[in-house]
Design an enzyme around this catalytic site. Structure first.
Site, PDB file in Angstrom:
ATOM      1  N   ARG A   1      29.523  45.068  49.708  1.00 49.91           N
ATOM      2  CA  ARG A   1      29.798  46.177  50.620  1.00 49.91           C
ATOM      3  C   ARG A   1      28.659  47.190  50.537  1.00 49.91           C
ATOM      4  O   ARG A   1      28.390  47.733  49.465  1.00 49.91           O
ATOM      5  CB  ARG A   1      31.127  46.841  50.262  1.00 49.91           C
ATOM      6  CG  ARG A   1      32.301  45.868  50.303  1.00 49.91           C
ATOM      7  CD  ARG A   1      33.582  46.565  49.916  1.00 49.91           C
ATOM      8  NE  ARG A   1      34.685  45.633  49.801  1.00 49.91           N
ATOM      9  CZ  ARG A   1      35.911  45.964  49.398  1.00 49.91           C
ATOM     10  NH1 ARG A   1      36.166  47.227  49.075  1.00 49.91           N
ATOM     11  NH2 ARG A   1      36.859  45.054  49.313  1.00 49.91           N
TER      12      ARG A   1
ATOM     13  N   ARG B   1      46.295  27.842  34.422  1.00 45.72           N
ATOM     14  CA  ARG B   1      45.733  28.712  33.403  1.00 45.72           C
ATOM     15  C   ARG B   1      46.779  29.763  33.079  1.00 45.72           C
ATOM     16  O   ARG B   1      47.588  30.146  33.919  1.00 45.72           O
ATOM     17  CB  ARG B   1      44.458  29.389  33.899  1.00 45.72           C
ATOM     18  CG  ARG B   1      43.276  28.451  33.991  1.00 45.72           C
ATOM     19  CD  ARG B   1      42.733  28.062  32.633  1.00 45.72           C
ATOM     20  NE  ARG B   1      42.061  29.192  31.973  1.00 45.72           N
ATOM     21  CZ  ARG B   1      41.699  29.187  30.706  1.00 45.72           C
ATOM     22  NH1 ARG B   1      41.969  28.156  29.924  1.00 45.72           N
ATOM     23  NH2 ARG B   1      41.072  30.239  30.187  1.00 45.72           N
TER      24      ARG B   1
ATOM     25  N   ASP C   1      49.374  37.254  46.867  1.00 43.68           N
ATOM     26  CA  ASP C   1      49.535  38.691  46.741  1.00 43.68           C
ATOM     27  C   ASP C   1      50.991  39.040  47.023  1.00 43.68           C
ATOM     28  O   ASP C   1      51.734  38.260  47.633  1.00 43.68           O
ATOM     29  CB  ASP C   1      48.620  39.428  47.719  1.00 43.68           C
ATOM     30  CG  ASP C   1      47.162  39.390  47.293  1.00 43.68           C
ATOM     31  OD1 ASP C   1      46.915  39.294  46.082  1.00 43.68           O
ATOM     32  OD2 ASP C   1      46.285  39.449  48.170  1.00 43.68           O
TER      33      ASP C   1
ATOM     34  N   GLU D   1      43.956  41.748  28.160  1.00 44.94           N
ATOM     35  CA  GLU D   1      44.357  40.532  28.861  1.00 44.94           C
ATOM     36  C   GLU D   1      43.441  39.379  28.453  1.00 44.94           C
ATOM     37  O   GLU D   1      42.236  39.417  28.692  1.00 44.94           O
ATOM     38  CB  GLU D   1      44.275  40.782  30.369  1.00 44.94           C
ATOM     39  CG  GLU D   1      44.801  39.669  31.235  1.00 44.94           C
ATOM     40  CD  GLU D   1      44.846  40.078  32.695  1.00 44.94           C
ATOM     41  OE1 GLU D   1      44.232  39.372  33.517  1.00 44.94           O
ATOM     42  OE2 GLU D   1      45.470  41.121  33.015  1.00 44.94           O
TER      43      GLU D   1
ATOM     44  N   ARG E   1      39.971  42.028  30.564  1.00 42.18           N
ATOM     45  CA  ARG E   1      40.091  43.412  30.996  1.00 42.18           C
ATOM     46  C   ARG E   1      41.049  44.176  30.093  1.00 42.18           C
ATOM     47  O   ARG E   1      41.856  43.582  29.371  1.00 42.18           O
ATOM     48  CB  ARG E   1      40.531  43.529  32.453  1.00 42.18           C
ATOM     49  CG  ARG E   1      41.855  42.853  32.799  1.00 42.18           C
ATOM     50  CD  ARG E   1      42.135  42.998  34.288  1.00 42.18           C
ATOM     51  NE  ARG E   1      43.367  42.331  34.686  1.00 42.18           N
ATOM     52  CZ  ARG E   1      43.923  42.439  35.890  1.00 42.18           C
ATOM     53  NH1 ARG E   1      43.339  43.188  36.816  1.00 42.18           N
ATOM     54  NH2 ARG E   1      45.039  41.811  36.186  1.00 42.18           N
TER      55      ARG E   1
ATOM     56  N   ARG F   1      33.691  33.392  48.935  1.00 38.12           N
ATOM     57  CA  ARG F   1      32.689  34.349  49.397  1.00 38.12           C
ATOM     58  C   ARG F   1      32.566  35.436  48.327  1.00 38.12           C
ATOM     59  O   ARG F   1      33.446  35.597  47.486  1.00 38.12           O
ATOM     60  CB  ARG F   1      33.069  34.961  50.744  1.00 38.12           C
ATOM     61  CG  ARG F   1      34.342  35.790  50.686  1.00 38.12           C
ATOM     62  CD  ARG F   1      34.721  36.308  52.059  1.00 38.12           C
ATOM     63  NE  ARG F   1      35.901  37.166  51.996  1.00 38.12           N
ATOM     64  CZ  ARG F   1      35.871  38.470  51.755  1.00 38.12           C
ATOM     65  NH1 ARG F   1      34.688  39.061  51.559  1.00 38.12           N
ATOM     66  NH2 ARG F   1      36.965  39.188  51.709  1.00 38.12           N
TER      67      ARG F   1
ATOM     68  N   TYR G   1      48.435  31.081  44.385  1.00 41.60           N
ATOM     69  CA  TYR G   1      48.398  32.450  43.917  1.00 41.60           C
ATOM     70  C   TYR G   1      48.545  33.359  45.120  1.00 41.60           C
ATOM     71  O   TYR G   1      47.698  33.378  46.011  1.00 41.60           O
ATOM     72  CB  TYR G   1      47.088  32.743  43.189  1.00 41.60           C
ATOM     73  CG  TYR G   1      47.079  34.112  42.552  1.00 41.60           C
ATOM     74  CD1 TYR G   1      47.668  34.314  41.305  1.00 41.60           C
ATOM     75  CD2 TYR G   1      46.518  35.198  43.206  1.00 41.60           C
ATOM     76  CE1 TYR G   1      47.679  35.571  40.717  1.00 41.60           C
ATOM     77  CE2 TYR G   1      46.524  36.457  42.622  1.00 41.60           C
ATOM     78  CZ  TYR G   1      47.103  36.638  41.388  1.00 41.60           C
ATOM     79  OH  TYR G   1      47.136  37.875  40.807  1.00 41.60           O
TER      80      TYR G   1
END
Length: 376
Positions: A182, A255, A356, A306, A286, A178, A354
């Site tokens: 916002r 990756r 959090d 990075e 970034r 998605r 991955y």
């Protein structure tokens, strides 16, 4: 692994990252004797922060702690004080800066729209020409159908192609499930209740968690597997699951990232902790300016660029490549793992996912809960 009555330790923990550290903390609290080994020269895994002249440098990329789980927030706050840092990254595209995540500030910078109705109308207008796409065949079609040309071309296309090393038309659509749009003027990247950076960096947290355990760094489990297996009846394994099984069904793809760290003799380089660079022709994704995570006032600064790249034996695995081939291989390894009742496989590498930080803590605490029947 060695029988319990002959054991030197109760648990061997392979990997001194967050998952291994949380489990170790619970095991030591339960009176268990633990040995942690890690092939890196420091503890903390990708959370490792190095204090360089009072600036805590996130050596393996920016980590901002965020969660809506009060239990996890209370748990991590046992080990550090957290500041009130709010993640509000910027995006640089062709020299112009935009706010992230996509919100009313972003839409104003793109189109000059000032109200949610105006912004929604602009997005709907751009999406309308892609109504013919009923089943997106790739990431590009999926993104264009959801947000239109401007958002896709400015923020998604180049950044994503750099991140994955493939054209967006070659990437599966589900990589972007998605696109969070916002319609409020709010640059807070996360919606979670709790957010912040530990004062003093992440390394002291890991040090506190593993206190009471024996630790061996610069130690590769696979170079002396038989010996380490003989030391304890149980193991927590947080390394690569395919490597544990000697790549029996093939190697899982990743990756990787490469970081270039630089000290600059100026007090501020970019005025923000994180700035993304969205053009494909800019090789890095970034720039991180570490002092801003802790509101530093030093007369110098340290920045990190990075660079995404292909994973090789000389680099670190970061992002799993979630395609059909790897999903099939992972399923075979998971089936093998079920036969190892004395080994718990946890963390991003052992589970090929991955996570959090709050998810990692929750998963490690769940393993500990089953082992020790308590959680504090």
């Amino acid at each position: 692994m060695k029988k319990s009555n002959d054991s030197i330790y109760d648990y061997i923990i392979v990997g001194a990252g967050l998952f291994g550290a949380v489990f170790t903390q619970q095991a030591v609290k339960a009176g268990k004797k633990c040995l942690i080994i890690d092939k890196r020269r420091q503890i903390g895994g990708n959370l490792y922060t190095e204090n360089i002249d009072s600036i805590n440098v996130h050596k393996y990329g920016a980590h901002i702690f965020h969660t809506s789980n009060r239990e996890i927030w209370n748990y991590i706050n046992q080990f550090a004080d957290f500041n009130n840092f709010i993640n509000s990254p910027l995006a640089n595209y062709n020299g112009k800066l935009y706010n992230l995540p996509f919100n009313m500030n972003t839409f104003y910078q793109l189109w000059g729209t000032q109200t949610p109705l105006e912004a929604k109308a602009k997005i709907a207008e751009q999406c309308k020409k892609y109504d013919y796409i009923t089943h997106p065949a790739n990431l590009e079609e999926h993104a264009l159908k959801m947000c239109g040309d401007d958002i896709y071309n400015t923020f998604i296309k180049g950044y994503t192609e750099k991140q994955w090393g493939r054209r967006a038309t070659e990437l599966p659509s589900f990589i972007i499930k998605r696109i969070p749009l916002r319609f409020v003027y709010n640059n807070n990247y996360f919606n979670d209740t709790y957010q912040g950076i530990p004062v003093g960096g992440y390394t002291p947290i890991i040090e506190s968690m593993i206190k009471g355990a024996e630790v061996q760094i610069n130690t590769d489990y696979f170079e002396n597997k038989t010996y380490f297996d003989s030391l304890a009846p149980k193991m927590i394994f947080t390394g690569r699951i395919d490597e544990f099984f000697d790549f029996k069904f093939g190697k899982l793809e990743y990756r990787s990232l490469h970081f270039e760290h630089e000290r600059l003799e100026i007090n501020d380089f970019q005025g923000n902790a994180v700035v993304n660079y969205n053009e494909f022709d800019v090789p890095f994704t970034r720039i991180i300016e570490h002092k801003h995570f802790e509101f530093g006032t030093q007369p110098f600064t340290i920045v990190s660029k990075e660079f995404p790249n292909e994973y090789s034996k000389d680099s670190e695995p970061y992002y799993p490549v979630n395609d059909e081939r790897n999903h099939t291989i992972l399923g075979k390894y998971k089936e093998l793992a079920k036969a190892y009742g004395n080994i718990s496989f946890g963390g991003r590498l052992a589970q090929y996912a991955y996570f959090d930080m709050d998810d990692t803590i929750e998963a490690a605490l769940e393993v500990a809960r089953k082992e020790f029947k308590f959680i504090k």
